[in-house]
Design a protein around this motif. Structure first.
Motif, PDB file in Angstrom:
ATOM      1  N   VAL A   1     -24.853   1.629 -24.078  1.00 27.01           N
ATOM      2  CA  VAL A   1     -24.741   0.202 -24.415  1.00 27.01           C
ATOM      3  C   VAL A   1     -23.489  -0.324 -24.166  1.00 27.01           C
ATOM      4  N   VAL A   2     -23.198  -1.467 -23.351  1.00 19.82           N
ATOM      5  CA  VAL A   2     -21.833  -1.766 -23.268  1.00 19.82           C
ATOM      6  C   VAL A   2     -21.574  -3.119 -23.591  1.00 19.82           C
ATOM      7  N   GLY A   3     -22.802  -3.756 -23.692  1.00 18.34           N
ATOM      8  CA  GLY A   3     -22.845  -5.396 -24.282  1.00 18.34           C
ATOM      9  C   GLY A   3     -24.216  -5.816 -24.664  1.00 18.34           C
ATOM     10  N   ASN A   4     -24.217  -7.157 -24.758  1.00 16.27           N
ATOM     11  CA  ASN A   4     -25.288  -7.790 -25.109  1.00 16.27           C
ATOM     12  C   ASN A   4     -25.603  -9.311 -24.381  1.00 16.27           C
ATOM     13  N   LEU A   5     -26.771  -9.408 -24.446  1.00 15.53           N
ATOM     14  CA  LEU A   5     -27.262 -10.742 -23.737  1.00 15.53           C
ATOM     15  C   LEU A   5     -27.117 -11.970 -25.044  1.00 15.53           C
ATOM     16  N   ILE A   6     -27.021 -13.215 -24.682  1.00 16.25           N
ATOM     17  CA  ILE A   6     -26.962 -14.118 -25.715  1.00 16.25           C
ATOM     18  C   ILE A   6     -28.407 -14.259 -25.928  1.00 16.25           C
ATOM     19  N   THR A   7     -29.346 -14.016 -25.426  1.00 14.12           N
ATOM     20  CA  THR A   7     -30.856 -14.354 -25.869  1.00 14.12           C
ATOM     21  C   THR A   7     -31.463 -13.109 -25.545  1.00 14.12           C
ATOM     22  N   SER A   8     -32.328 -12.528 -26.343  1.00 13.05           N
ATOM     23  CA  SER A   8     -33.095 -11.481 -26.272  1.00 13.05           C
ATOM     24  C   SER A   8     -34.227 -12.196 -25.167  1.00 13.05           C
ATOM     25  N   ARG A   9     -34.679 -11.486 -24.202  1.00 14.53           N
ATOM     26  CA  ARG A   9     -35.599 -11.848 -23.149  1.00 14.53           C
ATOM     27  C   ARG A   9     -36.379 -10.740 -22.466  1.00 14.53           C
TER      28      ARG A   9
END
Length: 557
Positions: free
Chosen positions: A544-552
Motif C-alpha cells: 500500500v502506497v497511498g489512497n484515493l480521495i473517494t472509495s470507489r
C-alpha cells in the motif's frame, strides 16, 4: 560518556591540534601550496593514505609529500572532513572533490558528492554529470543521470550539452524504447535542432540518426506538412526512404496491400515507445460508492509525490465505464447511468483541465473493456440493454465517430491490454459464467484469434501490460472475490501464477505509470477500498502506497 559523544570530543580535540599546528607530522604539497595534517588521521580516513604511510614506500618517512595532478581546494576540503566530518560542497567544487575522493578511495565523500549531484540534476547539466560518473567509475551516478536524461528528454534536447553530442551518443539516446516522450514529433524536433546546430558536422551522419526516429508514428499532418517539406528529405536518399516507409505504414490502415512493405521495412521505426500516450499519473473517474451511488467524481494520483488530487467531475455520473489516454487526452467511454447503458463519450484535456463531448458509441456499453492500439481507441464487448455484446467499436478521431465490428464471442466485465501491436482481451462474463479464455487482435492482420486461457476464470478483473508481459489480477469467480495474480508470456503462450495480492479485489483499477504497476480502489468482498497498491517487480510483492480521495468500485482507470 556514550561512545558517539566520546568520538566527537576526540575528533574535536584533534581538529584543534591541527588548527594550532601541534603534532602535525606531514605536509601535503598540492599545486605549490601546503596542507598540514596528522598521518594517523589521514590513514584512518583513506586506504590511499594508509597504503602510503603503512608500507615501505618513501612517503612513510617523508615529512613533505608532493601530490601530483590533484586540486588543492579539493584535497583541503577532504583533509578538513577527516577532522570535522563536515564537507562544504558547491556546484563549482563537487566534481573535483568527488574525483579526488575516488582516487583516494574515500567512499563516504564519494557518496556525499554523488547525492549532491543527483539532487542538482537539471536538463542543462545531466549529460555532463552522466559522463562524469562514467569517467570516475561511479555506476550509480551514471545510471541515475542517464535515467534523468531519458525521463526529461524533451527539455534535455534543447540545451547545449545535447547539441554538442556526437552522432553515436545521440543515437544511444533516441534509439531507446524507454525514452520518455509524449509523441515522436518531440524526437524529430530534437534531431533537427542537433542538425541545425552544426550542419557541417551532421551532413554525413544525419541519415544514421534519422534511422532511429520513428517517423511511422508521427501524425499524418505533421508527416506531410513538416517532414516531407524539409530539404533533408529531398536531398538525402536514405532519409527520403524513411519518409516513404512512414507514409506507407500510415497508409496501410486504408490500403492493406501496403502493410508488408510498411512493417517489413520499418519494423523498429514503427515500434511505439514505452511512454507514448502514457500518463505520469493514475486517473480514476466515475464508478459507484459504498451505498451504490453512481459517481461523477474524477481524481488523479501522482505516485512520485504520493498525492491524490480532485479534478473537474465527469459531465454525467456513470459506472462500469472504460478509460483511455491518447495524446494527453483522457476518454471516458460508455458505462451505465442510473437508467440505461450509455453511448456517451467524453474527453478530458489534461493541459486545459476541461471536458468535452465526443462522438457517441454505436451501441450503449456497460462493463466495457477499453484499450489503445496503434493510436486508436477500442471499446470491446460489455453489456448492452438486452444482453452481453459480441461486438467492438473503433474510434476515428478525425471523423469523431465509431465503427462497429465483431469479436469471436460475447463478453462483458472483461479487461484489455496492448502489447507489440496486439490487443489482448482477457476473462469477463458471457451471460452464463465467468470466463478464463483470452483472445488477441493483431493490428497487422486485423484478425482475432485465441491465445492461451488464464489459469483462473475471472470477471471484473484488472489487466495491464508491463515489460513485455500481460498481468491479470483480482476479479471475481462465482461471486468469490479473488486475490490471485497471473502473468502471460506471449513468447511461450503461457500463463503463470505469481504472488497474490495482499487481499482480494474486484472492480478495481489497474494501470501502469512509468514502468510500475499500480492498483487502486475496488471491492474486497466486504467493502469498497480506497487504498492504492504498488507492485514490486523484483520481489513480486504488493504494498500500500497511498489512497484515493473517494472509495470507489467499477470505475474507469
Amino acid at each position: 560518556m556514550e561512545p558517539s559523544k566520546f568520538a566527537g570530543v576526540l575528533l574535536s580535540e584533534m581538529h584543534q591540534l591541527l588548527l594550532e599546528g601541534e603534532l602535525c607530522d606531514v605536509n601535503l604539497s598540492v599545486e605549490n601550496s601546503v596542507i598540514p595534517a596528522h598521518r594517523i588521521v589521514l590513514a584512518a580516513l583513506s586506504p590511499y593514505f594508509k597504503a602510503m604511510f603503512c608500507s615501505n614506500l618513501e612517503e612513510r618517512q617523508s615529512f613533505h609529500i608532493k601530490i601530483q595532478d590533484l586540486n588543492y581546494h579539493a584535497v583541503k576540503a577532504i583533509v578538513n572532513f577527516a577532522y570535522t566530518g563536515e564537507l562544504d560542497v558547491t556546484e563549482d567544487s563537487v566534481q573535483s572533490i568527488m574525483q579526488t575522493a575516488s582516487m583516494m578511495q574515500i567512499s563516504t565523500i564519494e557518496h556525499i558528492c554523488s547525492t549532491f549531484l543527483v539532487e542538482h540534476l537539471h536538463p542543462s547539466n545531466c549529460l555532463g554529470i552522466r559522463d562524469f560518473g562514467h569517467i570516475i567509475g561511479s555506476f550509480h551516478l551514471r545510471e541515475v543521470s542517464d535515467k534523468y536524461c531519458e525521463a526529461n528528454f524533451f527539455e534535455v534536447s534543447q540545451h547545449e550539452e545535447f547539441l554538442k553530442l556526437d552522432v553515436d551518443e545521440v543515437i544511444g539516446l533516441i534509439s531507446r524504447d524507454s525514452l520518455k516522450v509524449a509523441k515522436e514529433e518531440e524526437v524529430y524536433a530534437a534531431v533537427m535542432r542537433w542538425v541545425a546546430f552544426d550542419p557541417e558536422r551532421s551532413k554525413n551522419d544525419v541519415s544514421l540518426i534519422m534511422e532511429h526516429v520513428r517517423l511511422p508514428l508521427v501524425q499524418w499532418d505533421f508527416l506531410i506538412k513538416e517532414v516531407s517539406k524539409d530539404k533533408l528529405f529531398v536531398t538525402n536518399e536514405d532519409c527520403r526512404n524513411y519518409l516513404q516507409q512512414a507514409r506507407a505504414f500510415q497508409a496501410s490502415s486504408f490500403h492493406p496491400d501496403l502493410i508488408n512493405f510498411a512493417f517489413n521495412e520499418a519494423v523498429v521505426r514503427s515500434q511505439p515507445r514505452t511512454f507514448f500516450s502514457a500518463a505520469d499519473r493514475l486517473y480514476c473517474v466515475g464508478g459507484e460508492s459504498s451505498n451504490r451511488e453512481i459517481l461523477s467524481s474524477f481524481e488523479s494520483y501522482n505516485p512520485f509525490k504520493n498525492q491524490s488530487k480532485e479534478l473537474p467531475p465527469l459531465p454525467e455520473a456513470k459506472r462500469s465505464l472504460g478509460l483511455a489516454i491518447v495524446d494527453k487526452v483522457i476518454y471516458a467511454i460508455g458505462g451505465a447511468t442510473s437508467s440505461q447503458c450509455s453511448r456517451s463519450v467524453h474527453a478530458f484535456d489534461i493541459d486545459k483541465l476541461q471536458w468535452q463531448s465526443k462522438g457517441q458509441l454505436c451501441i450503449g456499453r456497460s462493463s466495457v473493456a477499453v484499450a489503445v492500439l496503434c493510436g486508436s481507441i477500442f471499446a470491446l464487448g460489455g453489456h448492452g440493454d438486452q444482453a452481453v455484446l459480441a461486438s467492438y467499436e473503433k474510434y476515428d478521431a478525425d471523423l469523431n465517430s465509431w465503427s462497429l465490428s465483431e469479436m469471436l464471442e460475447p463478453r462483458s466485465m472483461a479487461a484489455a491490454a496492448v502489447l507489440d501491436y496486439r490487443l489482448y482481451l482477457c476473462g469477463g462474463y458471457n451471460g452464463t459464467e465467468d470466463m478464463h479464455s483470452c483472445h488477441v487482435y493483431d493490428s497487422k492482420s486485423k484478425q482475432w484469434s485465441a491465445c492461451a486461457s488464464m489459469i483462473e476464470p475471472r470477471s471484473m478483473l484488472g489487466v495491464a501490460a508491463l515489460d513485455g508481459k500481460i498481468y491479470a489480477a483480482g476479479g471475481c469467480h462465482r461471486d468469490q472475490c479473488l486475490s490471485c495474480v497471473e502473468v502471460y508470456d506471449p513468447g511461450e503462450n503461457q500463463w503463470t501464477s505469481i504472488r497474490a495480492l495482499i487481499g482480494p479485489r474486484r472492480g478495481m483499477g489497474l494501470g501502469v505509470v512509468g514502468d510500475t504497476l499500480y492498483m487502486a480502489g475496488g471491492h474486497d468482498g466486504k467493502s469498497l477500498q480506497r487504498s492504492i497498491l504498488k507492485f514490486n517487480k523484483q520481489t513480486q510483492d504488493w504494498t500500500v502506497v497511498g489512497n484515493l480521495i473517494t472509495s470507489r468500485g467499477r470505475f474507469g482507470c
